[in-house]
Design a protein around this motif. Structure first.
Motif, PDB file in Angstrom:
ATOM      1  N   UNK A 122      44.527 -37.231 -20.550  1.00 12.39           N
ATOM      2  CA  UNK A 122      44.239 -35.911 -21.124  1.00 12.39           C
ATOM      3  C   UNK A 122      44.435 -34.756 -20.147  1.00 12.39           C
ATOM      4  N   UNK A 123      44.059 -34.945 -18.881  1.00 12.61           N
ATOM      5  CA  UNK A 123      44.217 -33.869 -17.906  1.00 12.61           C
ATOM      6  C   UNK A 123      45.687 -33.514 -17.727  1.00 12.61           C
ATOM      7  N   UNK A 124      46.541 -34.535 -17.588  1.00 10.80           N
ATOM      8  CA  UNK A 124      47.977 -34.299 -17.433  1.00 10.80           C
ATOM      9  C   UNK A 124      48.556 -33.682 -18.706  1.00 10.80           C
ATOM     10  N   UNK A 125      48.103 -34.154 -19.852  1.00 10.76           N
ATOM     11  CA  UNK A 125      48.586 -33.584 -21.117  1.00 10.76           C
ATOM     12  C   UNK A 125      48.321 -32.092 -21.175  1.00 10.76           C
ATOM     13  N   UNK A 126      47.128 -31.683 -20.772  1.00  7.70           N
ATOM     14  CA  UNK A 126      46.782 -30.270 -20.836  1.00  7.70           C
ATOM     15  C   UNK A 126      47.619 -29.457 -19.846  1.00  7.70           C
ATOM     16  N   UNK A 127      47.832 -29.993 -18.656  1.00  9.03           N
ATOM     17  CA  UNK A 127      48.655 -29.296 -17.665  1.00  9.03           C
ATOM     18  C   UNK A 127      50.056 -29.070 -18.207  1.00  9.03           C
ATOM     19  N   UNK A 128      50.672 -30.128 -18.734  1.00 12.85           N
ATOM     20  CA  UNK A 128      52.053 -30.002 -19.177  1.00 12.85           C
ATOM     21  C   UNK A 128      52.170 -29.255 -20.497  1.00 12.85           C
TER      22      UNK A 128
END
Length: 209
Positions: A122-128
């Motif tokens: 989820x953290x990477x999803x939000x960043x990208x």
């Protein structure tokens, strides 16, 4: 004659479109990256990095990998779609580099996190997701009042358009970026873009927003 090694990815499509736009004679060779064909000994002899696309220009004896380098080579070979000097040349290089250094890498990660592996990070999803939206905003601002990224249609447009054609995988609604949407549809009408989109084989119609 140019031997063109490719697959149905944005980086492959940008060179396919360029070859069609430049009107160069070429043979397309499908390198199925889903089956690991890019790591075959024969292909690694052409591109030791094991990625597509790559070309062999038999007229000059030059072998090249990296889609951006190939676009610049084809433009200089033909004297088309890259201004010879002045601000327009430097801006074409600028936006081509923006595509290669910022737009494409971020969108490639967006494919992985937002479409192929949702919920895994989820953290990477939000960043990208945020970075993808920011880059579309940058592109939209650049296209305000413009038909193309620089003054005339160029390799910068050819490099960027195939990535935008994956807008659904980026979770992007092109209606939110009206300048990008108009530019995208304008290029989608070009005969060479339509032909290039079908190399190395037809995967379906050009996605329309």
């Amino acid at each position: 004659m140019i031997d063109f090694y490719t697959w149905i990815t944005p980086n492959g499509l940008k060179v396919a479109i360029a070859l069609e736009e430049f009107g160069l004679d070429y043979r397309a060779h499908a390198v199925d990256i889903t089956s690991g064909a890019q790591f075959s000994p024969d292909y690694l002899a052409i591109n030791p990095g094991g990625k597509i696309p790559a070309i062999i220009d038999h007229a000059t004896g030059i072998t090249l990998k990296e889609s951006g380098a190939i676009l610049f080579y084809l433009a200089e070979k033909t004297g088309r779609f890259l201004p010879p000097s002045g601000a327009a040349r430097h801006q074409t290089i600028e936006w081509s580099m923006w595509q290669a250094a910022s737009f494409a890498p971020t969108l490639g990660h967006a494919h992985n996190f937002l479409t192929y592996n949702p919920g895994m990070a989820p953290f990477a999803e939000e960043i990208f997701r945020r970075d993808t939206q920011r880059l579309y905003e940058t592109l939209d601002a650049r296209l305000e009042g413009r038909d193309y990224l620089v003054d005339d249609y160029s390799i910068a447009d050819m490099a960027t358009w195939p990535w935008v054609s994956r807008f659904a995988r980026h979770k992007i609604n092109l209606a939110d970026y009206p300048n990008v949407r108009s530019w995208y549809l304008r290029l989608a009408l070009r005969a060479a873009v339509k032909r290039g989109y079908e190399v190395p084989h037809v995967t379906g119609a050009i996605p329309l927003p």
